[in-house]
Design an enzyme around this catalytic site. Sequence first.
Site, PDB file in Angstrom:
ATOM      1  CG  ASN A   1      48.650  36.399  76.231  1.00  0.00           C
ATOM      2  OD1 ASN A   1      48.939  37.326  75.340  1.00  0.00           O
ATOM      3  ND2 ASN A   1      47.402  36.450  77.113  1.00  0.00           N
TER       4      ASN A   1
ATOM      5  CE  LYS B   1      48.489  38.463  79.781  1.00  0.00           C
ATOM      6  NZ  LYS B   1      47.910  38.633  81.345  1.00  0.00           N
TER       7      LYS B   1
ATOM      8  CG  HIS C   1      43.366  36.554  77.720  1.00  0.00           C
ATOM      9  ND1 HIS C   1      43.224  37.571  79.018  1.00  0.00           N
ATOM     10  CD2 HIS C   1      44.566  35.838  78.166  1.00  0.00           C
ATOM     11  CE1 HIS C   1      44.067  37.214  79.506  1.00  0.00           C
ATOM     12  NE2 HIS C   1      44.944  36.377  79.488  1.00  0.00           N
TER      13      HIS C   1
ATOM     14  CD  GLU D   1      44.938  40.445  80.501  1.00  0.00           C
ATOM     15  OE1 GLU D   1      45.438  40.462  79.316  1.00  0.00           O
ATOM     16  OE2 GLU D   1      45.674  40.061  81.367  1.00  0.00           O
TER      17      GLU D   1
ATOM     18  CD  GLU E   1      45.090  32.623  81.367  1.00  0.00           C
ATOM     19  OE1 GLU E   1      46.324  32.489  81.082  1.00  0.00           O
ATOM     20  OE2 GLU E   1      44.468  33.610  80.680  1.00  0.00           O
TER      21      GLU E   1
ATOM     22  N   GLY F   1      48.269  38.257  86.452  1.00  0.00           N
ATOM     23  CA  GLY F   1      49.152  39.556  86.457  1.00  0.00           C
ATOM     24  C   GLY F   1      49.083  39.954  88.063  1.00  0.00           C
TER      25      GLY F   1
ATOM     26  CB  SER G   1      50.448  34.570  89.051  1.00  0.00           C
ATOM     27  OG  SER G   1      49.883  35.680  88.880  1.00  0.00           O
TER      28      SER G   1
HETATM   29  P1  13P Z   1      50.421  36.484  84.076  1.00  0.00           P
HETATM   30  O1  13P Z   1      51.261  35.157  83.967  1.00  0.00           O
HETATM   31  O2  13P Z   1      51.221  37.783  83.697  1.00  0.00           O
HETATM   32  O3  13P Z   1      49.631  36.316  85.216  1.00  0.00           O
HETATM   33  O4  13P Z   1      49.234  36.405  82.817  1.00  0.00           O
HETATM   34  C1  13P Z   1      48.754  35.122  82.757  1.00  0.00           C
HETATM   35  C2  13P Z   1      47.923  35.196  81.228  1.00  0.00           C
HETATM   36  O5  13P Z   1      46.885  36.218  81.459  1.00  0.00           O
HETATM   37  C3  13P Z   1      48.232  34.502  80.159  1.00  0.00           C
HETATM   38  O6  13P Z   1      47.298  34.503  79.321  1.00  0.00           O
END
Ligand code: 13P
Length: 255
Positions: free
Chosen positions: A13, A15, A98, A100, A170, A176, A216
Amino acid sequence: MNKALRKAVIAGNWKMNMTPSQAKALIEEMKPLVKDADCDVVLCVPYVDVFAAMEAAEGSNIKIGVENCHWAESGAFTGEISSVMLKEIGVPYVIIGHSERRQYFGETDVTVQKRVRAALDNGLKVILCVGEYLEQREQGITSEVVRMQTKIALGGVSEAELENIIIAYEPVWAIGTGKTATAEQANEVNAEIRKCVGELYGKTAADKLTVQYGGSMNAKNADELLAQEDVDGGLIGGASLKAADFSVIVKAASK
Ligand code: 13P
Protein backbone atom coordinates in the site's frame (compact mmCIF):
# COMPACT_ATOMS: atom_id res chain seq x y z
CA MET A 1 -3.19 -27.71 7.58
CA ASN A 2 -5.82 -25.23 6.52
CA LYS A 3 -3.18 -22.68 5.62
CA ALA A 4 -2.47 -24.78 2.55
CA LEU A 5 -6.00 -24.07 1.31
CA ARG A 6 -5.21 -20.39 0.97
CA LYS A 7 -3.11 -18.40 -1.46
CA ALA A 8 -0.75 -16.05 0.32
CA VAL A 9 -1.06 -12.49 -0.89
CA ILE A 10 1.57 -9.82 -0.29
CA ALA A 11 0.20 -6.41 -1.15
CA GLY A 12 1.96 -3.07 -0.98
CA ASN A 13 0.00 0.00 0.00
CA TRP A 14 1.96 2.95 -1.28
CA LYS A 15 -0.39 5.46 0.36
CA MET A 16 0.35 9.02 -0.87
CA ASN A 17 3.83 8.25 -2.13
CA MET A 18 5.51 7.97 -5.53
CA THR A 19 5.02 10.06 -8.63
CA PRO A 20 4.38 8.16 -11.90
CA SER A 21 8.05 8.22 -12.88
CA GLN A 22 9.08 7.02 -9.43
CA ALA A 23 6.42 4.30 -9.62
CA LYS A 24 7.82 3.07 -12.92
CA ALA A 25 11.38 2.99 -11.57
CA LEU A 26 10.40 1.16 -8.38
CA ILE A 27 8.39 -1.49 -10.24
CA GLU A 28 11.23 -2.04 -12.71
CA GLU A 29 13.52 -2.60 -9.73
CA MET A 30 11.05 -4.97 -8.05
CA LYS A 31 10.20 -7.13 -11.06
CA PRO A 32 13.31 -9.33 -11.13
CA LEU A 33 13.33 -9.59 -7.33
CA VAL A 34 9.80 -10.98 -7.02
CA LYS A 35 9.48 -12.93 -10.26
CA ASP A 36 9.76 -16.36 -8.60
CA ALA A 37 7.20 -15.62 -5.89
CA ASP A 38 4.97 -18.45 -4.80
CA CYS A 39 2.35 -15.98 -3.61
CA ASP A 40 0.27 -13.26 -5.22
CA VAL A 41 2.06 -9.93 -5.42
CA VAL A 42 -0.03 -6.76 -5.56
CA LEU A 43 0.91 -3.09 -5.45
CA CYS A 44 -1.83 -0.63 -4.53
CA VAL A 45 -0.81 2.75 -5.85
CA PRO A 46 -2.13 6.32 -6.03
CA TYR A 47 -4.65 6.78 -8.87
CA VAL A 48 -2.31 8.95 -10.95
CA ASP A 49 0.30 6.19 -10.93
CA VAL A 50 -2.00 3.49 -12.27
CA PHE A 51 -1.11 3.74 -15.95
CA ALA A 52 2.63 3.99 -15.36
CA ALA A 53 2.43 1.11 -12.87
CA MET A 54 0.38 -1.14 -15.16
CA GLU A 55 2.74 -0.47 -18.04
CA ALA A 56 5.80 -1.20 -15.92
CA ALA A 57 4.23 -4.36 -14.45
CA GLU A 58 3.02 -5.74 -17.78
CA GLY A 59 4.14 -9.31 -18.40
CA SER A 60 5.28 -9.71 -14.80
CA ASN A 61 3.64 -11.37 -11.79
CA ILE A 62 2.94 -7.99 -10.17
CA LYS A 63 -0.70 -6.96 -10.13
CA ILE A 64 -1.81 -3.38 -9.64
CA GLY A 65 -4.49 -2.07 -7.32
CA VAL A 66 -5.64 1.25 -5.91
CA GLU A 67 -6.27 2.50 -2.40
CA ASN A 68 -9.98 3.32 -2.40
CA CYS A 69 -13.05 3.63 -4.62
CA HIS A 70 -16.44 5.32 -4.32
CA TRP A 71 -19.76 3.46 -4.07
CA ALA A 72 -21.63 5.35 -6.79
CA GLU A 73 -21.12 4.63 -10.48
CA SER A 74 -20.79 8.33 -11.25
CA GLY A 75 -22.15 11.63 -10.00
CA ALA A 76 -21.47 14.75 -7.95
CA PHE A 77 -18.68 13.39 -5.73
CA THR A 78 -15.81 15.80 -6.29
CA GLY A 79 -12.42 14.17 -5.98
CA GLU A 80 -13.68 10.57 -5.96
CA ILE A 81 -13.11 7.65 -8.35
CA SER A 82 -15.75 4.98 -9.05
CA SER A 83 -15.30 1.25 -9.35
CA VAL A 84 -16.83 1.48 -12.86
CA MET A 85 -13.89 3.68 -13.87
CA LEU A 86 -11.44 1.24 -12.33
CA LYS A 87 -13.08 -1.67 -14.10
CA GLU A 88 -12.78 0.05 -17.47
CA ILE A 89 -9.04 0.60 -17.10
CA GLY A 90 -8.54 -2.96 -15.86
CA VAL A 91 -7.43 -2.41 -12.28
CA PRO A 92 -7.97 -5.73 -10.50
CA TYR A 93 -7.57 -4.80 -6.79
CA VAL A 94 -8.84 -2.10 -4.45
CA ILE A 95 -8.15 -1.47 -0.77
CA ILE A 96 -11.30 -0.49 1.12
CA GLY A 97 -11.70 0.74 4.68
CA HIS A 98 -8.07 1.51 5.44
CA SER A 99 -7.77 3.06 8.90
CA GLU A 100 -6.27 6.22 7.40
CA ARG A 101 -9.49 6.65 5.37
CA ARG A 102 -11.52 6.02 8.52
CA GLN A 103 -9.36 8.35 10.60
CA TYR A 104 -8.84 11.30 8.27
CA PHE A 105 -11.59 11.14 5.66
CA GLY A 106 -14.74 10.25 7.54
CA GLU A 107 -14.96 6.64 6.37
CA THR A 108 -17.44 4.66 8.46
CA ASP A 109 -18.41 0.99 8.60
CA VAL A 110 -21.48 1.86 6.55
CA THR A 111 -19.58 3.66 3.78
CA VAL A 112 -17.08 0.80 3.77
CA GLN A 113 -19.96 -1.61 3.17
CA LYS A 114 -21.24 0.50 0.27
CA ARG A 115 -17.80 0.71 -1.31
CA VAL A 116 -17.29 -3.06 -0.98
CA ARG A 117 -20.65 -3.64 -2.68
CA ALA A 118 -19.78 -1.40 -5.62
CA ALA A 119 -16.32 -2.88 -6.03
CA LEU A 120 -17.64 -6.46 -6.09
CA ASP A 121 -20.40 -5.47 -8.53
CA ASN A 122 -17.67 -4.30 -10.90
CA GLY A 123 -15.54 -7.40 -10.60
CA LEU A 124 -12.79 -5.92 -8.43
CA LYS A 125 -10.98 -7.87 -5.76
CA VAL A 126 -11.29 -6.12 -2.41
CA ILE A 127 -8.66 -5.86 0.30
CA LEU A 128 -10.88 -4.99 3.25
CA CYS A 129 -9.08 -3.42 6.21
CA VAL A 130 -10.15 -3.80 9.81
CA GLY A 131 -8.33 -3.08 13.06
CA GLU A 132 -8.55 -1.58 16.50
CA TYR A 133 -7.16 1.55 18.13
CA LEU A 134 -4.71 1.19 21.00
CA GLU A 135 -7.38 2.34 23.48
CA GLN A 136 -9.70 -0.38 22.25
CA ARG A 137 -7.02 -3.03 22.65
CA GLU A 138 -6.28 -1.77 26.15
CA GLN A 139 -9.98 -1.96 26.98
CA GLY A 140 -10.02 -5.57 25.82
CA ILE A 141 -12.51 -4.99 22.99
CA THR A 142 -10.29 -5.80 19.98
CA SER A 143 -12.36 -8.82 19.10
CA GLU A 144 -15.66 -6.90 19.28
CA VAL A 145 -14.25 -4.09 17.14
CA VAL A 146 -12.88 -6.25 14.34
CA ARG A 147 -15.95 -8.48 14.39
CA MET A 148 -18.25 -5.50 14.00
CA GLN A 149 -16.14 -3.96 11.23
CA THR A 150 -16.02 -7.32 9.44
CA LYS A 151 -19.73 -8.06 9.77
CA ILE A 152 -20.89 -4.63 8.63
CA ALA A 153 -18.48 -4.54 5.68
CA LEU A 154 -19.63 -7.98 4.52
CA GLY A 155 -23.33 -7.16 4.87
CA GLY A 156 -24.99 -8.31 1.65
CA VAL A 157 -21.87 -10.10 0.36
CA SER A 158 -22.69 -13.63 -0.84
CA GLU A 159 -20.58 -16.72 -0.22
CA ALA A 160 -19.56 -16.79 -3.89
CA GLU A 161 -18.51 -13.14 -3.69
CA LEU A 162 -16.36 -13.86 -0.65
CA GLU A 163 -13.82 -15.37 -3.06
CA ASN A 164 -13.08 -11.83 -4.19
CA ILE A 165 -12.44 -10.60 -0.68
CA ILE A 166 -9.20 -10.50 1.26
CA ILE A 167 -9.35 -9.21 4.81
CA ALA A 168 -6.36 -7.31 6.19
CA TYR A 169 -6.08 -7.05 9.95
CA GLU A 170 -4.27 -3.81 10.63
CA PRO A 171 -4.09 -2.72 14.26
CA VAL A 172 -4.09 1.08 14.03
CA TRP A 173 -1.42 1.37 16.72
CA ALA A 174 0.99 -0.67 14.59
CA ILE A 175 0.63 1.34 11.38
CA GLY A 176 3.65 3.42 10.48
CA THR A 177 4.79 3.37 14.10
CA GLY A 178 7.43 0.68 13.91
CA LYS A 179 5.42 -1.10 16.63
CA THR A 180 4.48 -4.44 15.17
CA ALA A 181 1.90 -6.70 16.73
CA THR A 182 3.60 -9.81 18.03
CA ALA A 183 3.17 -12.86 15.85
CA GLU A 184 0.84 -14.28 18.53
CA GLN A 185 -1.29 -11.11 18.62
CA ALA A 186 -1.55 -11.03 14.82
CA ASN A 187 -2.43 -14.70 14.65
CA GLU A 188 -5.00 -14.43 17.43
CA VAL A 189 -6.94 -11.61 15.79
CA ASN A 190 -6.63 -13.09 12.30
CA ALA A 191 -8.09 -16.33 13.68
CA GLU A 192 -10.90 -14.37 15.31
CA ILE A 193 -11.72 -12.70 12.00
CA ARG A 194 -11.77 -16.10 10.29
CA LYS A 195 -14.03 -17.45 13.03
CA CYS A 196 -16.41 -14.53 12.54
CA VAL A 197 -16.47 -15.14 8.76
CA GLY A 198 -17.09 -18.82 9.50
CA GLU A 199 -20.14 -17.92 11.55
CA LEU A 200 -21.47 -15.95 8.59
CA TYR A 201 -20.56 -18.25 5.70
CA GLY A 202 -19.54 -21.60 7.17
CA LYS A 203 -16.15 -23.11 7.94
CA THR A 204 -15.29 -24.17 4.38
CA ALA A 205 -15.61 -20.61 3.07
CA ALA A 206 -13.71 -19.23 6.06
CA ASP A 207 -10.88 -21.72 5.63
CA LYS A 208 -10.38 -20.47 2.08
CA LEU A 209 -10.34 -16.78 3.02
CA THR A 210 -7.01 -14.97 2.82
CA VAL A 211 -6.49 -12.94 6.00
CA GLN A 212 -3.46 -10.67 5.90
CA TYR A 213 -1.66 -8.86 8.68
CA GLY A 214 -0.57 -5.23 8.20
CA GLY A 215 1.23 -2.79 10.48
CA SER A 216 4.98 -2.28 10.38
CA MET A 217 5.59 -5.60 8.66
CA ASN A 218 9.13 -5.49 7.36
CA ALA A 219 12.03 -7.56 6.06
CA LYS A 220 13.04 -8.51 9.60
CA ASN A 221 9.72 -9.58 11.14
CA ALA A 222 7.96 -10.97 8.06
CA ASP A 223 9.19 -14.54 8.50
CA GLU A 224 7.76 -14.92 11.98
CA LEU A 225 4.46 -13.20 11.20
CA LEU A 226 3.88 -15.10 7.96
CA ALA A 227 4.65 -18.45 9.58
CA GLN A 228 1.54 -18.14 11.74
CA GLU A 229 -1.32 -20.47 10.87
CA ASP A 230 -3.85 -17.70 10.33
CA VAL A 231 -1.60 -15.08 8.73
CA ASP A 232 -1.94 -15.57 4.98
CA GLY A 233 0.01 -12.61 3.76
CA GLY A 234 0.66 -8.99 4.46
CA LEU A 235 -0.46 -5.50 3.62
CA ILE A 236 2.73 -3.53 3.60
CA GLY A 237 3.11 0.24 3.86
CA GLY A 238 6.58 1.68 4.33
CA ALA A 239 8.49 -1.46 3.35
CA SER A 240 6.63 -1.64 0.02
CA LEU A 241 8.44 1.54 -1.05
CA LYS A 242 11.79 -0.25 -1.02
CA ALA A 243 12.31 -2.98 -3.60
CA ALA A 244 14.80 -4.99 -1.55
CA ASP A 245 12.70 -4.98 1.63
CA PHE A 246 9.47 -5.76 -0.20
CA SER A 247 11.07 -8.67 -2.02
CA VAL A 248 12.31 -10.18 1.26
CA ILE A 249 8.69 -10.15 2.51
CA VAL A 250 7.49 -11.72 -0.75
CA LYS A 251 10.11 -14.45 -0.35
CA ALA A 252 9.04 -15.04 3.27
CA ALA A 253 5.46 -15.57 2.05
CA SER A 254 6.66 -17.99 -0.63
CA LYS A 255 8.15 -20.48 1.84
P1 13P B 1 3.21 0.32 7.54
O1 13P B 1 3.69 -0.98 6.98
O2 13P B 1 3.95 1.52 7.04
O3 13P B 1 3.09 0.28 9.03
O4 13P B 1 1.71 0.52 6.99
C1 13P B 1 0.82 -0.52 7.09
C2 13P B 1 -0.39 -0.17 6.33
O5 13P B 1 -1.13 0.72 6.70
C3 13P B 1 -0.67 -0.92 5.09
O6 13P B 1 -1.95 -0.65 4.64
